[in-house]
Scaffold this motif. Structure first.
Motif, PDB file in Angstrom:
ATOM      1  N   THR A 145       0.742  -1.020   0.080  1.00 28.73           N
ATOM      2  CA  THR A 145      -0.021   0.131   0.039  1.00 28.73           C
ATOM      3  C   THR A 145       0.752   1.270   0.112  1.00 28.73           C
ATOM      4  O   THR A 145       1.934   1.178   0.193  1.00 28.73           O
ATOM      5  CB  THR A 145      -0.924  -0.061   1.275  1.00 28.73           C
ATOM      6  OG1 THR A 145      -0.027   0.173   2.461  1.00 28.73           O
ATOM      7  CG2 THR A 145      -1.904  -1.292   1.322  1.00 28.73           C
ATOM      8  N   ALA A 148      -2.229   7.316   2.083  1.00 30.70           N
ATOM      9  CA  ALA A 148      -3.499   8.225   1.704  1.00 30.70           C
ATOM     10  C   ALA A 148      -3.387   9.404   2.120  1.00 30.70           C
ATOM     11  O   ALA A 148      -3.259   9.722   3.266  1.00 30.70           O
ATOM     12  CB  ALA A 148      -4.778   7.370   1.956  1.00 30.70           C
ATOM     13  N   THR A 162       4.349  12.136   5.270  1.00 26.76           N
ATOM     14  CA  THR A 162       3.687  10.877   5.448  1.00 26.76           C
ATOM     15  C   THR A 162       4.406  10.082   6.277  1.00 26.76           C
ATOM     16  O   THR A 162       5.426  10.383   6.961  1.00 26.76           O
ATOM     17  CB  THR A 162       3.420   9.993   4.217  1.00 26.76           C
ATOM     18  OG1 THR A 162       4.671   9.643   3.409  1.00 26.76           O
ATOM     19  CG2 THR A 162       2.710  11.061   2.982  1.00 26.76           C
ATOM     20  N   ARG A 267      -4.206   4.076   4.434  1.00 29.12           N
ATOM     21  CA  ARG A 267      -3.382   3.902   3.350  1.00 29.12           C
ATOM     22  C   ARG A 267      -4.217   3.099   2.250  1.00 29.12           C
ATOM     23  O   ARG A 267      -5.375   2.768   2.575  1.00 29.12           O
ATOM     24  CB  ARG A 267      -2.355   2.747   3.715  1.00 29.12           C
ATOM     25  CG  ARG A 267      -1.318   3.157   4.686  1.00 29.12           C
ATOM     26  CD  ARG A 267      -0.420   2.324   5.132  1.00 29.12           C
ATOM     27  NE  ARG A 267       0.710   2.074   4.047  1.00 29.12           N
ATOM     28  CZ  ARG A 267       1.524   2.971   3.661  1.00 29.12           C
ATOM     29  NH1 ARG A 267       1.681   4.098   4.382  1.00 29.12           N
ATOM     30  NH2 ARG A 267       2.669   2.621   2.761  1.00 29.12           N
ATOM     31  N   VAL A 268      -3.608   3.053   1.009  1.00 26.58           N
ATOM     32  CA  VAL A 268      -4.620   2.552  -0.042  1.00 26.58           C
ATOM     33  C   VAL A 268      -3.688   1.576  -0.684  1.00 26.58           C
ATOM     34  O   VAL A 268      -2.321   1.583  -0.917  1.00 26.58           O
ATOM     35  CB  VAL A 268      -5.016   3.800  -1.000  1.00 26.58           C
ATOM     36  CG1 VAL A 268      -6.241   4.819  -0.460  1.00 26.58           C
ATOM     37  CG2 VAL A 268      -3.695   4.444  -1.530  1.00 26.58           C
TER      38      VAL A 268
END
Length: 471
Positions: A145, A148, A162, A267-268
């Motif tokens: 991931t 996000a 981040t 998170r993506v």
């Protein structure tokens, strides 16, 4: 065109474990990686973050014991902490991981890999070239991931941190704003606060660690507040900017200023640019898999996805677990062997749904496995929560003066087994595996009475929970 039995996209812990297990099964394996071999955990997550946190918890442990407390006369040595962190991140050099990969008989292909239809991966190499790999048996996506960031106006101008910048910073910001209330937010607020930052946490919800038992977030928030962190609940950032400092505008119009801002807002899956559309899947979405790791909706059964990218359990150890199982599945299917798909068979991943262990390395630590009381109730189980004050355990009182902590076991009343266990307190991370075994193996309460904890240790909490349950 290069041909291998298996092509693995992603050389993080998940991809490494899957590739190694497939190779041990006699298959040829190519591993494609666009960044550092070893992945997020090695350089930007698990290892550097825990290296930042450990000095703070060690100092906290010393200050909680009379005699040791008096010997602690100063603050953390920031340079030494950061240098130690850099060592655990291998100074962001992957030579050691590359050597391991080569010794395991795996072929490393550096570059960005994308699917180009069935069993075909095109790699854009670092020198601008193009290399096409085909897989005789399987392609496994293990790309994990990425952080996000919310769609806040002018956020890019604020140059937000981040998790990568938060774990890798070479300096301590005087003022750090942390947006979020989950694991990354809590851990990084703990670490940078201990290193000297003035930290403010901006939490949209009403508590920290919202997916865990409520008392976990309460005890962590209490500790952060005691340590000088300004924790604010029910606030939302609606705008961000930077000139000589970061300015965050909240929904009510109030502003918060800081030198740096960390957005720990989830998170993506890293699937947006993998060519998923060429095999009928949606870019940017997690890749749904069955219990053997095969991607759902892809004909031919050749595409697998392991670790965070499939969305089942976003934790490094769970990704490694899936990698080991799915790599074995690929090898067994390639050899024509019958799969062991019983409930806890070697060819199915079940622990990532029933017994996921997790540690939050704050001070106090939070260690949990399985279902919370709320989750168990929502799933229709008839349950009882059994709580105990960890400070009342002899081993805990020896571990720290005025030990503060709590334990909860969620008991399935129909089967009299444990569905979940949570510990909060200093030093509880090492209790977690015993709880994981109890939940995973569905050990009956009656049998747990015969697992005798050593005295005087914190593990005596097991006896106290059983006594409380029996009443």
């Amino acid at each position: 065109m290069d041909e291998f039995d298996v092509v693995v996209l992603g050389a993080g812990p998940t991809g490494e474990n899957l590739a190694e297990r497939a190779r041990a099964g006699g298959l040829t394996v190519a591993v494609v990686e666009v960044e550092l071999v070893g992945g997020e955990c090695s350089y930007w997550a698990c290892m550097p973050s825990k290296a930042l946190l450990r000095p703070a918890t060690a100092l906290g442990d010393a200050r909680r014991v009379a005699g040791a407390r008096e010997a602690v006369t100063g603050a953390l040595d920031v340079a030494a902490v950061l240098d130690r962190r850099d060592g655990f991140a291998s100074h962001w050099n992957d030579e050691g991981q590359v050597t391991w990969l080569e010794e395991a008989g795996l072929v490393l292909v550096r570059g960005h890999g994308r699917l180009e239809g069935e069993r075909r991966v095109a790699v854009e190499t670092a020198d601008g070239g193009r290399r096409v790999l085909t897989a005789r048996h399987a392609v496994a996506v293990c790309t994990g991931t990425r952080a996000a960031l919310p769609g806040i106006p002018d956020l890019a101008e604020a140059h937000p941190w981040t998790s990568r910048e938060a774990t890798g910073s070479g300096f301590v910001p005087s003022r750090l704003a942390v947006v979020g209330g989950g694991v990354v937010a809590c851990e990084m607020a703990t670490a940078w606060g201990a290193l000297g930052s003035e930290v403010v946490m901006l939490v949209r919800g009403s508590r920290l660690l919202a997916r865990m038992e409520p008392f976990a977030g309460e005890l962590v928030a209490e500790s952060l507040l005691t340590g000088g962190v300004d924790v604010r609940f029910g606030v939302s950032v609606v705008k961000a900017g930077r000139d000589d400092q970061v300015t965050l505008t909240l929904a009510g119009g109030e502003t918060v200023t800081a030198d740096e801002v960390l957005f720990a807002t989830g998170r993506v899956p890293a699937t947006a640019d993998l060519g998923l559309e060429t095999v009928g899947l949606t870019p940017g979405e997690p890749i749904e898999v069955d219990a053997t790791g095969r991607a759902v909706g892809v004909s031919g059964g050749w595409l697998y996805a392991a670790g965070d990218v499939n969305g089942r359990a976003l934790l490094t150890h769970q990704g490694k677990y899936q990698g080991r199982i799915f790599g074995q599945v690929i090898a067994d299917r390639a050899a024509g062997r019958e799969l062991d798909t019983a409930a806890w068979g070697r060819n199915v991943a079940t622990a990532d749904e029933r017994a996921v262990p997790q540690v939050v390395f704050t001070d106090p630590e939070v260690a949990s496995v399985g279902l919370t009381l709320d989750e168990a109730t929502r799933r229709g189980h008839r349950v009882r929560a059994v709580d105990y004050d960890l400070g009342g355990v002899a081993g805990a009182s020896l571990f720290a003066d005025d030990y503060r902590g709590r334990a909860r076991a969620v008991v399935d009343l129909d089967r009299e087994t444990l569905l979940g266990v949570t510990f909060v307190g200093p030093g509880v991370a090492e209790l977690l595996h015993s709880a994981t075994i109890a939940v995973t193996a569905e050990v009956p309460i009656a049998r747990l009475w015969h697992a005798v904890p050593a005295y005087p240790t914190i593990s005596e909490i097991w006896l106290r929970l059983l006594e409380t349950y029996r009443g």
